[in-house]
Design an enzyme around this catalytic site. Structure first.
Site, PDB file in Angstrom:
ATOM      1  CE  LYS A  13      -4.566   0.681   0.345  1.00  0.00           C
ATOM      2  NZ  LYS A  13      -5.508  -0.016  -0.555  1.00  0.00           N
ATOM      3  CB  THR A  60      -2.810  -3.330  -0.455  1.00  0.00           C
ATOM      4  OG1 THR A  60      -4.102  -3.085  -1.015  1.00  0.00           O
ATOM      5  CG2 THR A  60      -1.981  -4.156  -1.423  1.00  0.00           C
ATOM      6  NE  ARG A 189      28.621  29.338 -10.963  1.00  0.00           N
ATOM      7  CZ  ARG A 189      28.505  28.083 -11.407  1.00  0.00           C
ATOM      8  NH1 ARG A 189      28.034  27.862 -12.623  1.00  0.00           N
ATOM      9  NH2 ARG A 189      28.874  27.075 -10.651  1.00  0.00           N
ATOM     10  CD  GLN A 242      30.801  19.282 -11.139  1.00  0.00           C
ATOM     11  OE1 GLN A 242      30.614  20.472 -10.888  1.00  0.00           O
ATOM     12  NE2 GLN A 242      30.785  18.790 -12.369  1.00  0.00           N
ATOM     13  CG  HIS A 270      21.968  27.380 -15.785  1.00  0.00           C
ATOM     14  ND1 HIS A 270      23.216  27.194 -15.239  1.00  0.00           N
ATOM     15  CD2 HIS A 270      21.689  26.243 -16.476  1.00  0.00           C
ATOM     16  CE1 HIS A 270      23.679  26.000 -15.587  1.00  0.00           C
ATOM     17  NE2 HIS A 270      22.766  25.406 -16.338  1.00  0.00           N
TER      18      HIS A 270
END
Length: 313
Positions: A13, A60, A189, A242, A270
């Protein structure tokens, strides 16, 4: 013609909505609000797929009822922490049903925040903002089925949809250049992402796991994610997403010995400076003040960071 075989199977379920309220004698109240998914598996369920034999199928609906039953009958401290509740539901299933080999329970929650007035928490009123979603998944598997005397427990936890943005102190420079590269160096940025973070716990023993400070680990993982993103100077200069990801995960591993490894997925949402030069205005590089958000396509950075003793693959 060869008979096809079942390679794997599980059923149960999903999206069981359960809310538990704890009412203290002094009027202070607490709330836990969950979506629960419970999946059962075992070799003896194969006949329900191949022969239409439902004799061993735990409906279920019965699994749904079990979630509510345990939410009511378990001590409050075993319900209010998602990891503990997930392990309780999963271990209950494998103990109760001899033909169930493994039970996987996932608990998802968007916590309610307690209202505050004059810096004082309200006893029984809460609100929910658009914030991250916390989740956990516990898998309890019998070591020697059908006996339920011994079993292992694997617990993963995490959160997703934690949206973060900073307007400076991020850069992307010195990347691979060839005839297909058109992106200029970006020494400074905006950086925005929607964080998905998950971690795996070291222990597979139920009693040991249930003693872990799950709420503190969740809070610490979120705190390290935000602090590394905003304040860690290693992520400021000539650093890619990263690098930021690695710093976040490394800090979690150093803070919490109970965590085995950490996975992040960070879409790079971005925000590009809009070129206004055709209007005689400077709005690029150090002059950038007006940006155009770009939803698609986005960068997508992932990694699993583990302790030094782990192999790479």
């Amino acid at each position: 013609m060869e008979t096809s075989i079942i390679k794997s199977q599980a059923y149960g379920k999903d999206r069981v909505r359960v809310v538990r309220v704890v009412r203290h004698a002094d009027g202070w109240q607490e709330i836990a609000d969950y979506w629960v998914c419970c999946l059962l598996s075992g070799a003896q369920f194969e006949s329900s797929y191949t022969k239409g034999d439902n004799k061993l199928v735990v409906a279920t609906d019965s699994q749904k009822n079990t979630v509510y039953y345990l939410a009511k009958t378990l001590p409050a401290e075993k319900v209010m922490v998602p990891e503990v509740f997930a392990t309780e539901v999963a271990s209950f299933m494998v103990k109760k049903y001899a033909h169930v080999t493994s039970c996987q329970v996932k608990v998802t929650t968007k916590p309610w925040e307690r209202m505050k007035f004059d810096n004082k928490g309200h006893a029984h009123s809460f609100y929910r903002e658009g914030k991250e979603t916390r989740w956990t998944e516990a898998v309890v598997t019998k070591t020697n089925p059908p006996s339920a005397e011994q079993f292992t427990v694997k617990v993963n936890s995490g959160f997703y949809d934690l949206e973060v943005l900073k307007t400076t102190n991020s850069s992307f420079v010195d990347f691979w250049r060839d005839e297909l590269a058109t992106l200029p160096d970006m020494p400074d940025r905006m950086l925005s992402t929607k964080v998905l973070c998950q971690w795996k716990y070291v222990s597979t023993d139920l009693a040991t796991l249930q003693q872990l400070p799950f709420d503190a680990i969740f809070a610490g993982a979120k705190r390290n994610t935000l602090d590394a993103f905003a304040n860690d100077p290693r992520a400021w200069v000539h650093a890619s997403v990263q690098t930021t990801l690695y710093i976040m995960a490394d800090r979690i591993l150093n803070d919490f010995a109970a965590v085995d490894d950490v996975y992040y997925a960070l879409p790079n949402i971005h925000y590009f400076p809009f070129d206004l030069s055709k209007f005689g205005l400077k709005n690029l590089q150090s002059d950038a003040e007006v940006y155009m958000p770009i939803a698609d396509p986005s960068g997508f950075i992932t990694a699993t960071i583990s302790r030094p003793s782990k192999g790479k693959f």
